[in-house]
Write a protein that holds these residues in place. Sequence first.
Motif, PDB file in Angstrom:
ATOM      1  N   PHE A  86      69.374  58.659  45.644  1.00  0.00           N
ATOM      2  CA  PHE A  86      69.339  58.061  44.309  1.00  0.00           C
ATOM      3  C   PHE A  86      67.945  57.519  44.008  1.00  0.00           C
ATOM      4  N   ASN A  87      67.225  58.195  43.114  1.00  0.00           N
ATOM      5  CA  ASN A  87      65.864  57.818  42.779  1.00  0.00           C
ATOM      6  C   ASN A  87      65.591  58.116  41.305  1.00  0.00           C
ATOM      7  N   PRO A  88      66.184  57.305  40.416  1.00  0.00           N
ATOM      8  CA  PRO A  88      66.051  57.564  38.978  1.00  0.00           C
ATOM      9  C   PRO A  88      64.676  57.160  38.447  1.00  0.00           C
ATOM     10  N   TRP A 121      71.859  45.805  42.635  1.00  0.00           N
ATOM     11  CA  TRP A 121      70.896  44.740  42.912  1.00  0.00           C
ATOM     12  C   TRP A 121      70.736  44.619  44.422  1.00  0.00           C
ATOM     13  N   ASP A 122      69.791  43.825  44.830  1.00  0.00           N
ATOM     14  CA  ASP A 122      69.518  43.618  46.252  1.00  0.00           C
ATOM     15  C   ASP A 122      70.523  42.606  46.801  1.00  0.00           C
ATOM     16  N   SER A 123      71.582  43.104  47.413  1.00  0.00           N
ATOM     17  CA  SER A 123      72.628  42.239  47.944  1.00  0.00           C
ATOM     18  C   SER A 123      72.307  41.820  49.374  1.00  0.00           C
ATOM     19  N   GLU A 124      72.548  40.554  49.668  1.00  0.00           N
ATOM     20  CA  GLU A 124      72.353  40.092  51.040  1.00  0.00           C
ATOM     21  C   GLU A 124      73.580  40.384  51.904  1.00  0.00           C
ATOM     22  N   TYR A 125      74.653  40.917  51.304  1.00  0.00           N
ATOM     23  CA  TYR A 125      75.900  41.138  52.028  1.00  0.00           C
ATOM     24  C   TYR A 125      76.154  42.581  52.429  1.00  0.00           C
ATOM     25  N   THR A 126      75.367  43.501  51.895  1.00  0.00           N
ATOM     26  CA  THR A 126      75.568  44.909  52.215  1.00  0.00           C
ATOM     27  C   THR A 126      74.243  45.663  52.092  1.00  0.00           C
ATOM     28  N   ASP A 127      74.148  46.746  52.824  1.00  0.00           N
ATOM     29  CA  ASP A 127      73.008  47.643  52.668  1.00  0.00           C
ATOM     30  C   ASP A 127      73.340  48.777  51.703  1.00  0.00           C
ATOM     31  N   TYR A 128      74.571  48.792  51.209  1.00  0.00           N
ATOM     32  CA  TYR A 128      74.982  49.810  50.245  1.00  0.00           C
ATOM     33  C   TYR A 128      74.583  49.313  48.857  1.00  0.00           C
ATOM     34  N   ASP A 129      73.259  49.244  48.644  1.00  0.00           N
ATOM     35  CA  ASP A 129      72.741  48.697  47.406  1.00  0.00           C
ATOM     36  C   ASP A 129      71.465  49.430  46.978  1.00  0.00           C
ATOM     37  N   ILE A 130      70.968  49.053  45.831  1.00  0.00           N
ATOM     38  CA  ILE A 130      69.824  49.727  45.214  1.00  0.00           C
ATOM     39  C   ILE A 130      68.568  49.672  46.083  1.00  0.00           C
ATOM     40  N   MET A 131      68.421  48.634  46.908  1.00  0.00           N
ATOM     41  CA  MET A 131      67.230  48.532  47.744  1.00  0.00           C
ATOM     42  C   MET A 131      67.280  49.463  48.949  1.00  0.00           C
ATOM     43  N   SER A 132      68.430  50.068  49.197  1.00  0.00           N
ATOM     44  CA  SER A 132      68.565  51.041  50.286  1.00  0.00           C
ATOM     45  C   SER A 132      68.390  52.468  49.779  1.00  0.00           C
ATOM     46  N   THR A 133      68.021  52.601  48.521  1.00  0.00           N
ATOM     47  CA  THR A 133      67.761  53.915  47.916  1.00  0.00           C
ATOM     48  C   THR A 133      66.257  54.150  47.896  1.00  0.00           C
ATOM     49  N   PRO A 134      65.834  55.382  47.616  1.00  0.00           N
ATOM     50  CA  PRO A 134      64.398  55.611  47.436  1.00  0.00           C
ATOM     51  C   PRO A 134      63.831  54.832  46.231  1.00  0.00           C
ATOM     52  N   PHE A 135      64.676  54.469  45.269  1.00  0.00           N
ATOM     53  CA  PHE A 135      64.251  53.781  44.045  1.00  0.00           C
ATOM     54  C   PHE A 135      63.769  52.354  44.321  1.00  0.00           C
ATOM     55  N   LYS A 136      64.531  51.607  45.065  1.00  0.00           N
ATOM     56  CA  LYS A 136      64.161  50.257  45.513  1.00  0.00           C
ATOM     57  C   LYS A 136      63.717  49.311  44.394  1.00  0.00           C
ATOM     58  N   ARG A 137      64.425  49.362  43.238  1.00  0.00           N
ATOM     59  CA  ARG A 137      64.135  48.433  42.143  1.00  0.00           C
ATOM     60  C   ARG A 137      65.442  47.805  41.672  1.00  0.00           C
ATOM     61  N   LEU A 140      69.555  45.613  37.594  1.00  0.00           N
ATOM     62  CA  LEU A 140      70.147  44.532  36.804  1.00  0.00           C
ATOM     63  C   LEU A 140      69.083  43.574  36.281  1.00  0.00           C
ATOM     64  N   LYS A 141      68.139  43.232  37.114  1.00  0.00           N
ATOM     65  CA  LYS A 141      67.063  42.337  36.688  1.00  0.00           C
ATOM     66  C   LYS A 141      66.253  42.968  35.557  1.00  0.00           C
ATOM     67  N   GLU A 142      65.908  44.241  35.713  1.00  0.00           N
ATOM     68  CA  GLU A 142      65.110  44.919  34.695  1.00  0.00           C
ATOM     69  C   GLU A 142      65.855  45.010  33.363  1.00  0.00           C
ATOM     70  N   LEU A 143      67.140  45.352  33.410  1.00  0.00           N
ATOM     71  CA  LEU A 143      67.922  45.444  32.168  1.00  0.00           C
ATOM     72  C   LEU A 143      68.119  44.072  31.536  1.00  0.00           C
ATOM     73  N   SER A 144      68.382  43.077  32.368  1.00  0.00           N
ATOM     74  CA  SER A 144      68.567  41.723  31.861  1.00  0.00           C
ATOM     75  C   SER A 144      67.311  41.248  31.122  1.00  0.00           C
ATOM     76  N   GLU A 145      66.166  41.465  31.726  1.00  0.00           N
ATOM     77  CA  GLU A 145      64.908  41.050  31.101  1.00  0.00           C
ATOM     78  C   GLU A 145      64.627  41.829  29.819  1.00  0.00           C
ATOM     79  N   ALA A 146      64.916  43.125  29.825  1.00  0.00           N
ATOM     80  CA  ALA A 146      64.700  43.947  28.625  1.00  0.00           C
ATOM     81  C   ALA A 146      65.631  43.495  27.496  1.00  0.00           C
ATOM     82  N   CYS A 147      66.866  43.171  27.831  1.00  0.00           N
ATOM     83  CA  CYS A 147      67.809  42.689  26.816  1.00  0.00           C
ATOM     84  C   CYS A 147      67.327  41.363  26.229  1.00  0.00           C
TER      85      CYS A 147
END
Length: 174
Positions: A86-88, A121-137, A140-147
């Motif tokens: 996953f690398n959008p 988002w970068d979860s401290e409870y699982t590695d099954y998250d966006i930071m474990s992808t090639p995308f690593k961004r 949620l933070k980016e969309l929240s700020e854009a909104c």
Amino acid sequence: MRVSCIRVVLGLVLCGVGLGFLGSASYAEESPSQWTAPPESLAKWRAMRFGLFIHWGPVSIKGTEIGWSRGSQVPIEEYDNLYKQFNPTKFNADEWVATAKEAGMKYLVITSKHHDGFCLWDSEYTDYDIMSTPFKRDVLKELSEACRRQGIVFCTYHSICDWYHPDYPLGSPG
């Protein structure tokens, strides 16, 4: 491409909003008071009338429905490892929000975590998250700020069900 995407999204959102209005009226009448949203909150949501609901995650690579295609349209082993691809790189939160705003939408809802357990988002409870992808961004933070910058209400849909949790009552599909 942008117009085609907007048409698809508009159809889905209109359907979802229509169902939400139908469901909210009967739900509020049949629910105990502790489950009923305050009237001023419902009035504010109804006044916004039109918004965008986004289900998005690694399975988007396959073009199938998030979650329920696991084991039916996408083999389980493949589904569970899509996050590694996953690398959008074309994701642009400001562009997504601008498109929604241009279409007249007042709010944006994104699935922060669906039943498949993947976190945008970068979860401290699982590695099954966006930071474990090639995308690593942090999407949620980016969309929240854009909104916030563009005056669109930002919301998340977060499923507490998680197929990988031992207490999930039904197990995962597949």
